[in-house]
Design an enzyme around this catalytic site. Sequence first.
Site, PDB file in Angstrom:
ATOM      1  N   LYS A 193     -19.480 -19.001-103.245  1.00 45.12           N
ATOM      2  CA  LYS A 193     -20.337 -20.167-103.480  1.00 45.12           C
ATOM      3  C   LYS A 193     -21.798 -19.783-103.282  1.00 45.12           C
ATOM      4  O   LYS A 193     -22.215 -19.460-102.174  1.00 45.12           O
ATOM      5  CB  LYS A 193     -20.004 -21.311-102.520  1.00 45.12           C
ATOM      6  CG  LYS A 193     -20.743 -22.588-102.912  1.00 45.12           C
ATOM      7  CD  LYS A 193     -20.809 -23.608-101.818  1.00 45.12           C
ATOM      8  CE  LYS A 193     -21.960 -23.411-100.875  1.00 45.12           C
ATOM      9  NZ  LYS A 193     -23.288 -23.667-101.453  1.00 45.12           N
ATOM     10  N   CYS A 221     -33.906 -13.229 -92.987  1.00 46.40           N
ATOM     11  CA  CYS A 221     -33.294 -13.385 -91.660  1.00 46.40           C
ATOM     12  C   CYS A 221     -33.762 -12.296 -90.700  1.00 46.40           C
ATOM     13  O   CYS A 221     -33.830 -12.510 -89.499  1.00 46.40           O
ATOM     14  CB  CYS A 221     -31.780 -13.383 -91.774  1.00 46.40           C
ATOM     15  SG  CYS A 221     -31.166 -12.049 -92.788  1.00 46.40           S
ATOM     16  N   GLU A 271     -23.366 -13.203 -90.903  1.00 46.68           N
ATOM     17  CA  GLU A 271     -24.700 -12.615 -90.868  1.00 46.68           C
ATOM     18  C   GLU A 271     -25.651 -13.795 -90.745  1.00 46.68           C
ATOM     19  O   GLU A 271     -25.859 -14.535 -91.704  1.00 46.68           O
ATOM     20  CB  GLU A 271     -24.939 -11.784 -92.132  1.00 46.68           C
ATOM     21  CG  GLU A 271     -25.970 -10.697 -91.929  1.00 46.68           C
ATOM     22  CD  GLU A 271     -27.360 -11.159 -92.250  1.00 46.68           C
ATOM     23  OE1 GLU A 271     -27.996 -11.729 -91.345  1.00 46.68           O
ATOM     24  OE2 GLU A 271     -27.813 -10.976 -93.378  1.00 46.68           O
ATOM     25  N   GLU A 279     -36.233 -19.670 -85.481  1.00 49.26           N
ATOM     26  CA  GLU A 279     -36.461 -19.004 -86.753  1.00 49.26           C
ATOM     27  C   GLU A 279     -37.240 -19.946 -87.671  1.00 49.26           C
ATOM     28  O   GLU A 279     -36.781 -21.040 -87.965  1.00 49.26           O
ATOM     29  CB  GLU A 279     -35.095 -18.661 -87.365  1.00 49.26           C
ATOM     30  CG  GLU A 279     -35.181 -17.799 -88.580  1.00 49.26           C
ATOM     31  CD  GLU A 279     -33.806 -17.352 -89.068  1.00 49.26           C
ATOM     32  OE1 GLU A 279     -32.848 -18.131 -88.940  1.00 49.26           O
ATOM     33  OE2 GLU A 279     -33.698 -16.233 -89.586  1.00 49.26           O
TER      34      GLU A 279
END
Lengths: 487, 290
Positions: A193, A301, A267, A398
Amino acid sequence: MADTAENAPGTGAWDYDPAPERAELANLRAHYRPFIDGAFVDGTGEPLKTSNPATGETLAEVGTAADADVGTAVTAARAAFERTWSTMPGTERAKYLFRIARLIQERSRELAVLETLDNGKPIKESRDADLPAVAAHFFHHAGWADKLDYAGFGPLPRPLGVAGQVIPWNFPLLMLAWKIAPALATGNTVVLKPAETTPLTALAFAEICQQAQLPPGVVNILPGGGDTGSTLVAHPGVDKVAFTGSTEVGKLIQSRLAGTPTKLTLELGGKAANIVFDDAPLDQAVEGIVNGVFFNQGHVCCAGSRLLVQESVAEAVLERLRGRITTLRVGDPLDKNTDLGAINSPEQLAKIRELVASGESEGAQRWTSPCALPDKGLFFAPTVFSGVHQSMRIAREEVFGPVLSVLTFRTPEEAVRKANNTPYGLSAGIWTEKGSRILWAAEQVRAGVVWANTFNRFDPTASFGGYKESGFGREGGRAGLEAYLDV
Amino acid sequence: MSEDARLPVAKTHKLYIGGAFPRSESGRSYAAGDARGRFLANVAQASRKDLRDAVSAARKAFPGWSAASAYNRGQVLYRVAEVAEGRREQLAEAVARGEGTPEDTARSIVDTAIDRWVWYAGWTDKLTPVLGSANPVAGPYFSFTVVEPTGVVGTLAPQESSLLGLVSVLAPVLATGCTAVVVASTDRPVPAITLAEILETSDVPAGAANILTGSADELAPHLASHADVNALDLTGVPAEQRGALERSAAGSVKRVLRVPATEPDWTVTPGIDRLRGCLEYKTVWHPVGT
């Protein structure tokens, strides 16, 4: 660096003529559909409209997969696994993957433009970073398909079955390659997806699977939102789940799969420290800091979003950094001179603004590049916070945007302590001319990838993945195969 | 028979935390019986607080143990085997009584357990050569991948195999440079306590291995949810109870080891799955020629 304001793009001294890549190269179509069992089919989900974040214009309408379509795709993947893909000699599987790698190379200009349109990243990055890496990832893994006996997991390591894969919007086609290439090389079949806001290159990839004459059902692509992903990862017919995305969602998936035999790799997010020692080559370091946090608008990331700079050189580094950032061009992603493109979605832009506001209200000093921004579209000027403390949200959370938090340290021990003071552990940067300090610091940081005197380097032969809450499992390299083998 | 007239000096069975042998802070103990249910000893029943102390001790020991050279770690693990060799009879008696096995079987189990320490002792300096790599990246960079210990590993030790099973889950954790918090078999705790005494006299640094006796059912949820535990081994938990523990492990993205649903034949030479489960891959890059 001279007077920085004078160098700012759009202010006269450093104007460039527009150098746009042609949008027509993307072969954009008005409608895209899910790819199940080798064919493009109507999904029963609510169609979504995907737009160009640089202009706000709708690019295409994309059919999505509802729960029933997820079931159909998983069934197709299961059948393909049992009938063809897992029983095919590895040498033949390898040839399909080599074919795919070549087809990607042949169509890379088209795919780069399509990626830039849908994602907002600068064409020079999609063209020079994303697409070459996508092709390389398939080419590298192709060679593993008939050599798994040599991968260190004992003789005849078995595939797991059907892999359910959910990927993010920051590197749409590259994350697809990181997921699909190792899965297919090891003999698994795939239901993937793509992210809700960036489905187009995944569907172009589906077309490449057709051109490569990949057996039907080996790869299935299901556009959709979070619900589709949630249904996919929890589907009982899925033997392996691979997810790249936020730590928050990663925890939900791990929790959802608790007690099941489904193998999982994650991840997740990061808050990488980029450590600059006083003996660092400062000009190189400044380039590395800029690349580390502004590459792909900071939607990375492993971005070096926490700059840890030794106190004695902090002022010098900050001054050079501001000067360099001032020359960055923010604007039309299709323009070949653009350094920072568009923020991918209004939601992400709102999140960046919210965290930047928190930085200001918590007392950090904000500096933002005086660069000109386009009148329309989703853009955010490169921003640097100095005087950041470890307790501030901009030092802990983040941002996933072009925002750098600068902290200082006095001793190498303090640098390492601060670098490790985070629940994340994906990546880190080290800048120093002293070899023994590089090796020492690389040992000390608790992170899966360490860049010394460089940043944001990736290669299919080099394992990538995180420590701690940045996830588990690796992608790339020999270690990356483990995620898709029953070992 | 006159020698038997002497009253043996019975041992107080305690916990092993941070290199010391405390009683449970809760003051609790429970009666451990032999295979036929006859009283063997009163054993400390660890509390949640004891478990948290053990995790703290393991975290504190991690920088030192993980930074020890692979050669040094190998020698320490080999030393465990040496010291255990000297206590074979005691271990065999504990296994025979606790597990109800014939004495010669118990001796064979003990020998295998000691040999397992030797096997893992030899692995410490082979992990990076076997699992790591120099990466042939397409660019002017030197890139290499090494393995490093993941951190503190929480282990629910096997309930049946109270010595060999315990050694088989603890030794790989220590071999990788991780530190361990182990909850011993609830009903067969005595060999674990003897093993703790062996570890304490074998150069294993204080806190690198912590062994708790008590109710695994009671302690497991606290271990699974503890945010300072990096990896979780649920070998000693019945398969149907693992789901809830894995769910709480997700709260801090713990690595949950892939372990068999029921206890395997522990006498079989292990593979490296458990070692891999305790390791992280770290990839380092540096430019070449600039």
